[in-house]
Design a protein around this motif. Sequence first.
Motif, PDB file in Angstrom:
ATOM      1  N   ILE A 103       0.824  -1.208   0.000  1.00 19.24           N
ATOM      2  CA  ILE A 103       0.000   0.000   0.000  1.00 19.24           C
ATOM      3  C   ILE A 103       0.861   1.263   0.000  1.00 19.24           C
ATOM      4  O   ILE A 103       1.782   1.401   0.799  1.00 19.24           O
ATOM      5  CB  ILE A 103      -0.938   0.000   1.221  1.00 19.24           C
ATOM      6  CG1 ILE A 103      -1.995  -1.098   1.076  1.00 19.24           C
ATOM      7  CG2 ILE A 103      -1.610   1.347   1.405  1.00 19.24           C
ATOM      8  CD1 ILE A 103      -2.918  -1.224   2.259  1.00 19.24           C
ATOM      9  N   GLY A 104       0.557   2.154  -0.934  1.00 16.47           N
ATOM     10  CA  GLY A 104       1.229   3.442  -0.991  1.00 16.47           C
ATOM     11  C   GLY A 104       2.452   3.489  -1.888  1.00 16.47           C
ATOM     12  O   GLY A 104       3.019   4.567  -2.096  1.00 16.47           O
ATOM     13  N   ARG A 105       2.871   2.344  -2.425  1.00 18.10           N
ATOM     14  CA  ARG A 105       4.031   2.359  -3.323  1.00 18.10           C
ATOM     15  C   ARG A 105       3.754   3.300  -4.486  1.00 18.10           C
ATOM     16  O   ARG A 105       2.703   3.221  -5.107  1.00 18.10           O
ATOM     17  CB  ARG A 105       4.328   0.950  -3.823  1.00 18.10           C
ATOM     18  CG  ARG A 105       5.685   0.805  -4.496  1.00 18.10           C
ATOM     19  CD  ARG A 105       6.005  -0.648  -4.737  1.00 18.10           C
ATOM     20  NE  ARG A 105       5.027  -1.254  -5.624  1.00 18.10           N
ATOM     21  CZ  ARG A 105       4.652  -2.537  -5.569  1.00 18.10           C
ATOM     22  NH1 ARG A 105       5.142  -3.326  -4.638  1.00 18.10           N
ATOM     23  NH2 ARG A 105       3.773  -3.020  -6.416  1.00 18.10           N
ATOM     24  N   THR A 106       4.696   4.172  -4.769  1.00 15.78           N
ATOM     25  CA  THR A 106       4.433   5.301  -5.660  1.00 15.78           C
ATOM     26  C   THR A 106       5.516   5.451  -6.718  1.00 15.78           C
ATOM     27  O   THR A 106       6.696   5.283  -6.444  1.00 15.78           O
ATOM     28  CB  THR A 106       4.347   6.611  -4.848  1.00 15.78           C
ATOM     29  OG1 THR A 106       3.356   6.462  -3.818  1.00 15.78           O
ATOM     30  CG2 THR A 106       3.977   7.788  -5.739  1.00 15.78           C
ATOM     31  N   ALA A 107       5.086   5.788  -7.933  1.00 12.20           N
ATOM     32  CA  ALA A 107       6.004   6.116  -9.022  1.00 12.20           C
ATOM     33  C   ALA A 107       5.393   7.250  -9.832  1.00 12.20           C
ATOM     34  O   ALA A 107       4.199   7.542  -9.711  1.00 12.20           O
ATOM     35  CB  ALA A 107       6.272   4.895  -9.901  1.00 12.20           C
ATOM     36  N   ILE A 108       6.199   7.870 -10.662  1.00  7.86           N
ATOM     37  CA  ILE A 108       5.740   8.997 -11.460  1.00  7.86           C
ATOM     38  C   ILE A 108       5.676   8.590 -12.924  1.00  7.86           C
ATOM     39  O   ILE A 108       6.533   7.866 -13.426  1.00  7.86           O
ATOM     40  CB  ILE A 108       6.663  10.225 -11.260  1.00  7.86           C
ATOM     41  CG1 ILE A 108       6.051  11.483 -11.889  1.00  7.86           C
ATOM     42  CG2 ILE A 108       8.064   9.963 -11.805  1.00  7.86           C
ATOM     43  CD1 ILE A 108       6.757  12.775 -11.480  1.00  7.86           C
ATOM     44  N   TRP A 109       4.615   9.053 -13.592  1.00  5.55           N
ATOM     45  CA  TRP A 109       4.484   8.812 -15.030  1.00  5.55           C
ATOM     46  C   TRP A 109       5.191   9.950 -15.754  1.00  5.55           C
ATOM     47  O   TRP A 109       4.890  11.126 -15.550  1.00  5.55           O
ATOM     48  CB  TRP A 109       3.012   8.746 -15.438  1.00  5.55           C
ATOM     49  CG  TRP A 109       2.845   8.488 -16.911  1.00  5.55           C
ATOM     50  CD1 TRP A 109       2.443   9.365 -17.870  1.00  5.55           C
ATOM     51  CD2 TRP A 109       3.096   7.256 -17.579  1.00  5.55           C
ATOM     52  NE1 TRP A 109       2.427   8.764 -19.104  1.00  5.55           N
ATOM     53  CE2 TRP A 109       2.829   7.465 -18.963  1.00  5.55           C
ATOM     54  CE3 TRP A 109       3.533   5.994 -17.170  1.00  5.55           C
ATOM     55  CZ2 TRP A 109       2.969   6.461 -19.918  1.00  5.55           C
ATOM     56  CZ3 TRP A 109       3.680   4.990 -18.119  1.00  5.55           C
ATOM     57  CH2 TRP A 109       3.391   5.223 -19.466  1.00  5.55           C
ATOM     58  N   GLU A 110       6.134   9.589 -16.616  1.00  8.53           N
ATOM     59  CA  GLU A 110       6.941  10.593 -17.305  1.00  8.53           C
ATOM     60  C   GLU A 110       6.752  10.537 -18.819  1.00  8.53           C
ATOM     61  O   GLU A 110       7.609  10.979 -19.572  1.00  8.53           O
ATOM     62  CB  GLU A 110       8.410  10.423 -16.932  1.00  8.53           C
ATOM     63  CG  GLU A 110       8.656  10.639 -15.444  1.00  8.53           C
ATOM     64  CD  GLU A 110      10.099  10.471 -15.030  1.00  8.53           C
ATOM     65  OE1 GLU A 110      10.772  11.495 -14.800  1.00  8.53           O
ATOM     66  OE2 GLU A 110      10.556   9.319 -14.934  1.00  8.53           O
ATOM     67  N   GLY A 111       5.609   9.970 -19.233  1.00  5.85           N
ATOM     68  CA  GLY A 111       5.307   9.916 -20.653  1.00  5.85           C
ATOM     69  C   GLY A 111       6.197   8.961 -21.420  1.00  5.85           C
ATOM     70  O   GLY A 111       6.541   9.216 -22.579  1.00  5.85           O
ATOM     71  N   GLN A 112       6.563   7.841 -20.764  1.00  7.52           N
ATOM     72  CA  GLN A 112       7.492   6.896 -21.383  1.00  7.52           C
ATOM     73  C   GLN A 112       6.992   6.413 -22.743  1.00  7.52           C
ATOM     74  O   GLN A 112       7.754   6.340 -23.708  1.00  7.52           O
ATOM     75  CB  GLN A 112       7.714   5.695 -20.455  1.00  7.52           C
ATOM     76  CG  GLN A 112       8.444   6.034 -19.162  1.00  7.52           C
ATOM     77  CD  GLN A 112       7.530   6.411 -18.026  1.00  7.52           C
ATOM     78  OE1 GLN A 112       6.480   7.009 -18.236  1.00  7.52           O
ATOM     79  NE2 GLN A 112       7.909   6.082 -16.812  1.00  7.52           N
ATOM     80  N   ILE A 113       5.710   6.046 -22.826  1.00  9.15           N
ATOM     81  CA  ILE A 113       5.085   5.638 -24.084  1.00  9.15           C
ATOM     82  C   ILE A 113       3.672   6.205 -24.091  1.00  9.15           C
ATOM     83  O   ILE A 113       3.140   6.593 -23.057  1.00  9.15           O
ATOM     84  CB  ILE A 113       5.058   4.099 -24.262  1.00  9.15           C
ATOM     85  CG1 ILE A 113       4.338   3.432 -23.089  1.00  9.15           C
ATOM     86  CG2 ILE A 113       6.462   3.538 -24.422  1.00  9.15           C
ATOM     87  CD1 ILE A 113       4.215   1.923 -23.226  1.00  9.15           C
ATOM     88  N   SER A 114       3.074   6.247 -25.255  1.00  5.41           N
ATOM     89  CA  SER A 114       1.717   6.796 -25.347  1.00  5.41           C
ATOM     90  C   SER A 114       0.685   5.675 -25.352  1.00  5.41           C
ATOM     91  O   SER A 114       1.003   4.519 -25.625  1.00  5.41           O
ATOM     92  CB  SER A 114       1.581   7.629 -26.632  1.00  5.41           C
ATOM     93  OG  SER A 114       1.808   6.818 -27.772  1.00  5.41           O
ATOM     94  N   GLY A 115      -0.550   6.055 -25.038  1.00  2.00           N
ATOM     95  CA  GLY A 115      -1.651   5.096 -25.108  1.00  2.00           C
ATOM     96  C   GLY A 115      -1.661   4.051 -24.028  1.00  2.00           C
ATOM     97  O   GLY A 115      -2.084   2.922 -24.249  1.00  2.00           O
ATOM     98  N   VAL A 116      -1.190   4.406 -22.818  1.00  2.67           N
ATOM     99  CA  VAL A 116      -1.211   3.485 -21.684  1.00  2.67           C
ATOM    100  C   VAL A 116      -2.148   4.046 -20.622  1.00  2.67           C
ATOM    101  O   VAL A 116      -2.125   5.244 -20.332  1.00  2.67           O
ATOM    102  CB  VAL A 116       0.205   3.288 -21.091  1.00  2.67           C
ATOM    103  CG1 VAL A 116       0.150   2.373 -19.875  1.00  2.67           C
ATOM    104  CG2 VAL A 116       1.133   2.693 -22.143  1.00  2.67           C
TER     105      VAL A 116
END
Length: 442
Positions: A103-116
Amino acid sequence: MTPTPPTTTTTHLPDGYRLTELGPLPEEWRVVRLGEVFDIQQGKALSRKRDKGIRPRPFLRTANVLWGHIDLRTLDYMDFTPEEEKKYALQQGDLLVCEGGEIGRTAIWEGQISGVYYQNHLHRLRRKAENIEPLFYMYWFQAALTLLGLYRGTGNKTTIPNLSRTRLAAFPIPLPPLPEQRAIAYVLRTVQRAKEATEQVIAAARELKKSLMRHLFTYGPVPVDRADAVEMQETEIGPLPTHWRVVRLGEVMSLRRGTVLPSEVPHSRYVGLEHLDSGEVLIQRFGYAAETSSAKAIFQQGDILYGKLRPYLDKAALAEWSGVCSTDILVLIPKKIAPLFAAYLMHSSYVLQHAIATTTGVNHPRTSWKALAQALIPLPPLAEQREIARMLQVVDEKIRAEEARKAALEALFKTLLHDLMTAKRRLPAEFVARFKEGSSNE
């Protein structure tokens, strides 16, 4: 859930600090609720009926969201309507927080690929205001949940614990000035990237070692571009240099016999299978005989320790000192063979595949010296054995040096994560001033 108020009194606070529900913090840091500064939305619920559908799109699960990193190697697919695509589209800077699992594990989306997109066991946090640096809060969650003991018991008490949107929105979080958020995030990201780069170097060095072992045990200590010049012969174990011999392992090594009770040698170093690392030729850890029970095998400096239990784990090492070991370890005495070369040879495909093929037992599969002694191996002249071992040792030393660097970076990251997030350590004002414009990725 609100953290337990700290017991520190204001009389013990450093100058410029005040007591908050998160502990002592600088006076210019505010404490707000997560829902005040982030828009929170859970992803799409899984549906067996619409597992693929007519518009299958990749989506993220909790398994894809690690601390500070999103793993895109394996993506599942689910049907998303055009309206759902719009609703669950990710934007650069969105935080993804695990609702279940860890619970609470966190990551940031940096636009690695599109359409996800993302499923309902993930919360998407999107900042509401410009005075928020998402990367800072990715690291805040890691510090709060893994180091500071905050937000304990935040999961709903269901059969499977989970973190509801309401509870998440109520989390108190620090709100430093934006330049300081960016500066802290920049420092932590720099250390994290250095660690990741070191991991890549280690992985590349390990692959190099595998390739080098195949080359050296086939052609000998010659450059790869000169392998064609080596005069070869066909043997029962494949092509080898004409001046090499093929022998059985039992011809160049023998089994050392003899056991001792730990009470008789309580101060002797003890090596168990847990102390042998797969694929490594040196012993990095050990215990003491006094910490064990039952009879132990005796070994001397220069012996080879070989793990006969689950030989597919590929555990063999050269003893650089005398001691005792588990009886699930074969103690082998090199003879007519260079000891370090023998240690590397025990990790070669010639020995490993033979050991696996001669394993018996289901719950505790083992090989035996009687079986292992029959393995056919290549035997170069002694001078070449030593050169092969030297070349492999150079690569191993590089790997160990990089692993030490990785360990140092991990320790540094953990220390900085704790100290910067609690403001126990402040970054220099002139450094923070560099982040008044732009982001923490500069």
